[in-house]
Design a protein around this motif. Sequence first.
Motif, mmCIF file in Angstrom:
data_model
loop_
_atom_site.group_PDB
_atom_site.id
_atom_site.type_symbol
_atom_site.label_atom_id
_atom_site.label_comp_id
_atom_site.label_asym_id
_atom_site.label_seq_id
_atom_site.Cartn_x
_atom_site.Cartn_y
_atom_site.Cartn_z
ATOM 1 N N ASP A 41 7.404 37.675 -4.343
ATOM 2 C CA ASP A 41 7.399 37.459 -2.895
ATOM 3 C C ASP A 41 7.471 38.774 -2.115
ATOM 4 O O ASP A 41 8.318 38.918 -1.235
ATOM 5 N N ASP A 42 6.602 39.726 -2.423
ATOM 6 C CA ASP A 42 6.555 41.004 -1.720
ATOM 7 C C ASP A 42 7.959 41.598 -1.566
ATOM 8 O O ASP A 42 8.391 41.969 -0.481
ATOM 9 N N SER A 43 8.682 41.635 -2.697
ATOM 10 C CA SER A 43 10.063 42.110 -2.700
ATOM 11 C C SER A 43 10.219 43.298 -3.640
ATOM 12 O O SER A 43 9.658 43.316 -4.729
ATOM 13 N N LEU A 44 11.000 44.263 -3.190
ATOM 14 C CA LEU A 44 11.371 45.420 -3.994
ATOM 15 C C LEU A 44 12.839 45.251 -4.373
ATOM 16 O O LEU A 44 13.685 45.040 -3.499
ATOM 17 N N PHE A 45 13.136 45.309 -5.678
ATOM 18 C CA PHE A 45 14.497 45.169 -6.176
ATOM 19 C C PHE A 45 14.958 46.527 -6.688
ATOM 20 O O PHE A 45 14.267 47.167 -7.474
ATOM 21 N N LEU A 46 16.130 46.964 -6.240
ATOM 22 C CA LEU A 46 16.671 48.273 -6.612
ATOM 23 C C LEU A 46 17.888 48.099 -7.510
ATOM 24 O O LEU A 46 18.753 47.257 -7.238
ATOM 25 N N PHE A 47 17.956 48.903 -8.581
ATOM 26 C CA PHE A 47 19.006 48.828 -9.585
ATOM 27 C C PHE A 47 19.611 50.211 -9.793
ATOM 28 O O PHE A 47 18.887 51.210 -9.761
ATOM 29 N N CYS A 48 20.912 50.270 -10.069
ATOM 30 C CA CYS A 48 21.580 51.533 -10.356
ATOM 31 C C CYS A 48 22.426 51.366 -11.606
ATOM 32 O O CYS A 48 22.985 50.295 -11.841
ATOM 33 N N GLY A 49 22.497 52.424 -12.409
ATOM 34 C CA GLY A 49 23.296 52.394 -13.629
ATOM 35 C C GLY A 49 24.650 53.023 -13.419
ATOM 36 O O GLY A 49 25.233 52.956 -12.334
ATOM 37 N N ASN A 50 25.152 53.682 -14.463
ATOM 38 C CA ASN A 50 26.462 54.334 -14.385
ATOM 39 C C ASN A 50 26.453 55.547 -13.474
ATOM 40 O O ASN A 50 27.433 55.848 -12.820
ATOM 41 N N ARG A 51 25.354 56.262 -13.470
ATOM 42 C CA ARG A 51 25.272 57.495 -12.695
ATOM 43 C C ARG A 51 24.682 57.205 -11.321
ATOM 44 O O ARG A 51 23.677 56.533 -11.201
ATOM 45 N N ASN A 52 25.301 57.734 -10.295
ATOM 46 C CA ASN A 52 24.869 57.451 -8.922
ATOM 47 C C ASN A 52 23.816 58.416 -8.404
ATOM 48 O O ASN A 52 23.567 58.458 -7.207
ATOM 49 N N ASP A 53 23.193 59.175 -9.285
ATOM 50 C CA ASP A 53 22.152 60.083 -8.813
ATOM 51 C C ASP A 53 20.756 59.578 -9.153
ATOM 52 O O ASP A 53 19.776 60.282 -8.971
ATOM 53 N N ARG A 54 20.644 58.324 -9.624
ATOM 54 C CA ARG A 54 19.339 57.767 -9.987
ATOM 55 C C ARG A 54 19.344 56.251 -9.847
ATOM 56 O O ARG A 54 20.380 55.605 -9.919
ATOM 57 N N PHE A 55 18.161 55.717 -9.608
ATOM 58 C CA PHE A 55 18.015 54.270 -9.545
ATOM 59 C C PHE A 55 16.612 53.881 -9.965
ATOM 60 O O PHE A 55 15.708 54.704 -10.029
ATOM 61 N N LYS A 56 16.441 52.590 -10.268
ATOM 62 C CA LYS A 56 15.139 52.024 -10.606
ATOM 63 C C LYS A 56 14.776 51.008 -9.547
ATOM 64 O O LYS A 56 15.640 50.388 -8.935
ATOM 65 N N GLY A 57 13.487 50.826 -9.375
ATOM 66 C CA GLY A 57 12.979 49.806 -8.481
ATOM 67 C C GLY A 57 11.927 48.984 -9.195
ATOM 68 O O GLY A 57 11.151 49.518 -9.996
ATOM 69 N N LEU A 58 11.887 47.703 -8.925
ATOM 70 C CA LEU A 58 10.891 46.798 -9.495
ATOM 71 C C LEU A 58 10.145 46.141 -8.350
ATOM 72 O O LEU A 58 10.762 45.551 -7.459
ATOM 73 N N TYR A 59 8.811 46.242 -8.390
ATOM 74 C CA TYR A 59 7.984 45.719 -7.293
ATOM 75 C C TYR A 59 6.706 45.105 -7.850
ATOM 76 O O TYR A 59 6.051 45.707 -8.702
ATOM 77 N N TRP A 60 6.367 43.917 -7.384
ATOM 78 C CA TRP A 60 5.108 43.264 -7.717
ATOM 79 C C TRP A 60 4.113 43.610 -6.617
ATOM 80 O O TRP A 60 4.325 43.285 -5.455
ATOM 81 N N ASP A 61 3.003 44.278 -6.975
ATOM 82 C CA ASP A 61 2.037 44.712 -5.958
ATOM 83 C C ASP A 61 0.869 43.753 -5.781
ATOM 84 O O ASP A 61 -0.088 44.060 -5.086
ATOM 85 N N GLY A 62 0.951 42.581 -6.397
ATOM 86 C CA GLY A 62 -0.123 41.599 -6.292
ATOM 87 C C GLY A 62 -1.012 41.582 -7.521
ATOM 88 O O GLY A 62 -1.713 40.601 -7.771
#
Length: 118
Positions: A41-62
């Motif tokens: 649904d045109d959504s970006l999901f952001l995730f963070c691990g143990n370290r607060n200097d990096r994150f991941k994002g998951l996005y469906w572009d169609g």
Amino acid sequence: MLINFYDPKHVYIVCGKTDLRKGIDTLAIMIADNFGMDIYDDSLFLFCGNRNDRFKGLYWDGEGFILLYKRFDNGKLTWPRNSNEVKALNHQQIEWLLKGLNPLPKPKVHQASKGAFF
């Protein structure tokens, strides 16, 4: 920039710590199964691990999923650590998050299903 953080209709932050070794399939299943959310649904999901200097994002572009990985060279994120929640972010909150400020005064909360652990 591959994706503009302000373009998706929805941007969600997955609170708590996520194992950043997880890939597209595992992150997508986590969102769909644990939070009952539509990952297409045109959504970006952001995730963070143990370290607060990096994150991941998951996005469906169609056409397929894009997995983003960002690491800050100078600075850290202020990431909410209360687990089992996904919170919607507005444009201002995204800006605050990317500047290392606390983005979450009172956004909308989606609770995880009972018994879900990630």
